[in-house]
Structures are given as structure tokens and as C-alpha cells.
Design an enzyme around this catalytic site. Structure first.
Site, PDB file in Angstrom:
ATOM      1  N   HIS A  59       6.263   8.599   0.506  1.00 26.31           N
ATOM      2  CA  HIS A  59       6.835   8.572   1.778  1.00 26.31           C
ATOM      3  C   HIS A  59       6.693   7.037   2.395  1.00 26.31           C
ATOM      4  CE1 HIS A  59       8.068  12.860   3.232  1.00 26.31           C
ATOM      5  NE2 HIS A  59       8.518  12.372   1.907  1.00 26.31           N
ATOM      6  N   GLU A  61       5.204   5.878   5.430  1.00 24.16           N
ATOM      7  CA  GLU A  61       3.761   6.046   5.786  1.00 24.16           C
ATOM      8  C   GLU A  61       2.545   5.969   4.847  1.00 24.16           C
ATOM      9  OE1 GLU A  61       6.478   8.179   8.864  1.00 24.16           O
ATOM     10  OE2 GLU A  61       6.202   8.138   6.579  1.00 24.16           O
ATOM     11  N   CYS A  96       6.708  13.067   8.842  1.00 18.67           N
ATOM     12  CA  CYS A  96       7.053  14.388   8.312  1.00 18.67           C
ATOM     13  C   CYS A  96       5.638  15.294   8.714  1.00 18.67           C
ATOM     14  CB  CYS A  96       7.481  14.677   6.836  1.00 18.67           C
ATOM     15  SG  CYS A  96       5.895  14.366   5.807  1.00 18.67           S
ATOM     16  N   CYS A 106       2.970  13.426   6.273  1.00 18.96           N
ATOM     17  CA  CYS A 106       2.480  12.186   6.840  1.00 18.96           C
ATOM     18  C   CYS A 106       1.647  12.307   8.060  1.00 18.96           C
ATOM     19  CB  CYS A 106       3.770  11.153   6.981  1.00 18.96           C
ATOM     20  SG  CYS A 106       4.426  10.586   5.403  1.00 18.96           S
TER      21      CYS A 106
END
Length: 168
Positions: A59, A61, A96, A106
Site C-alpha cells: 500500500h 503508506e 486501511c 496501514c
């Protein structure tokens, strides 16, 4: 890297994050997200990332944190020991709180940096397409991290985030 974006220009940083999201490959199984980590006092961009930028099911981040860990020669778990104490995270989609892939969500990655990240700026709240009820916002707030919605770019962010999704 020094930023040409004015301090406090949340729209400017969100536009940068959106431009990063556009680099992410469109897929039906994830959102295309961009993220930027800024040292607020010096207005310096410390890391950028986007969905699937790095190997694995990464992801945006997560990519930022992985890059910072590599830059500082520490594990991601030890980042809080080496990062400045007044960071802002800009992310086009709310971090998330659950990963269907089994990877660390995250939100939990941000919570490990609660002494460093003071504010998370989000372009849109996470749609409930893959994970129902993202509880991350409350977890961040409970840890003393502000969550701020940067308004005005929702339509554009959602179009980029959902490119590759099957439209009904």
C-alpha cells in the site's frame, strides 16, 4: 527533499499524493492510493509512495515507511526511534484498518509512529468495497493522531482510486 509546496498547503500536498496514485497500476482488487510524509517544521518531504510501488502487495503508506526504514538503516518497527517528532502523512484514501492479504494494516503502521506522526490528512474516507467499517480513524484519534479530511478533491481521487474496478 525540500518542498516547493507552501507550508500548510494541504491541497497542494494532496495533489502531489494524487499524482503518485496515478502511477499505480489499475487493478480490480485494490485502490490506487498515493501518500506523502512531510516533516512539518522544515516543510520537507521525507518519503512518497503509491500502491504497488514496491514488491509485494504494498500500500502507499507502507511504501513510504519501507523507504524511510531503508534510508535510515533500521527496520520499519524501529522507525519511531529515528524520525522527527512532528510529521504529517497525506494519503489520498484513508489508511486501511484491515488487510485481506494478511499484511499489517496501514493504520497499525501509523500507530507505531504515534510519537512522530501528529496528523493524517485524507482525501477520501475508505469506501467499504473491500473492508466494511474502517475503524482505523478512531484508533488513530485514540492514539492522539489527528485525522483531517482535505475537502474538494473527492471525485478526482475516487476516479483514480477505482480505475480498474468493474463498474456496474
Amino acid at each position: 527533499m525540500s518542498s516547493s509546496i507552501a507550508p500548510g498547503d494541504h491541497q497542494g500536498y494532496m495533489r502531489l499524493a494524487l499524482s503518485l496514485a496515478q502511477k499505480s497500476p489499475p487493478k480490480p482488487t485494490n485502490y490506487r492510493v498515493g501518500a506523502v510524509i512531510v516533516d512539518v517544521p522544515s516543510n520537507t518531504i521525507l518519503a512518497t509512495g503509491y500502491t504497488l510501488e514496491l514488491e509485494g502487495n504494498t500500500h502507499a503508506e507502507q511504501c513510504c515507511f519501507m523507504k524511510l526504514a531503508q534510508q535510515h538503516g533500521v527496520s520499519e518497527e524501529k522507525l519511531s526511534e529515528v524520525l522527527p517528532s512532528n510529521l504529517a502523512l497525506y494519503t489520498t484514501v484513508e489508511p486501511c484498518s484491515k488487510r485481506l492479504s494478511g499484511n499489517l494494516p496501514c493504520v497499525e503502521r501509523v500507530l507505531r509512529l504515534a510519537g512522530c506522526i501528529k496528523t493524517v490528512y485524507v482525501g477520501i474516507l475508505e469506501p467499504e468495497t473491500f473492508v466494511q467499517e474502517n475503524t482505523g480513524r478512531n484508533s488513530l484519534k485514540d492514539a492522539g493522531i489527528q485525522v483531517v479530511h482535505v475537502e474538494g478533491m473527492e471525485k478526482e481521487i475516487l476516479e483514480v482510486a477505482t480505475a480498474g474496478h468493474v463498474k456496474e
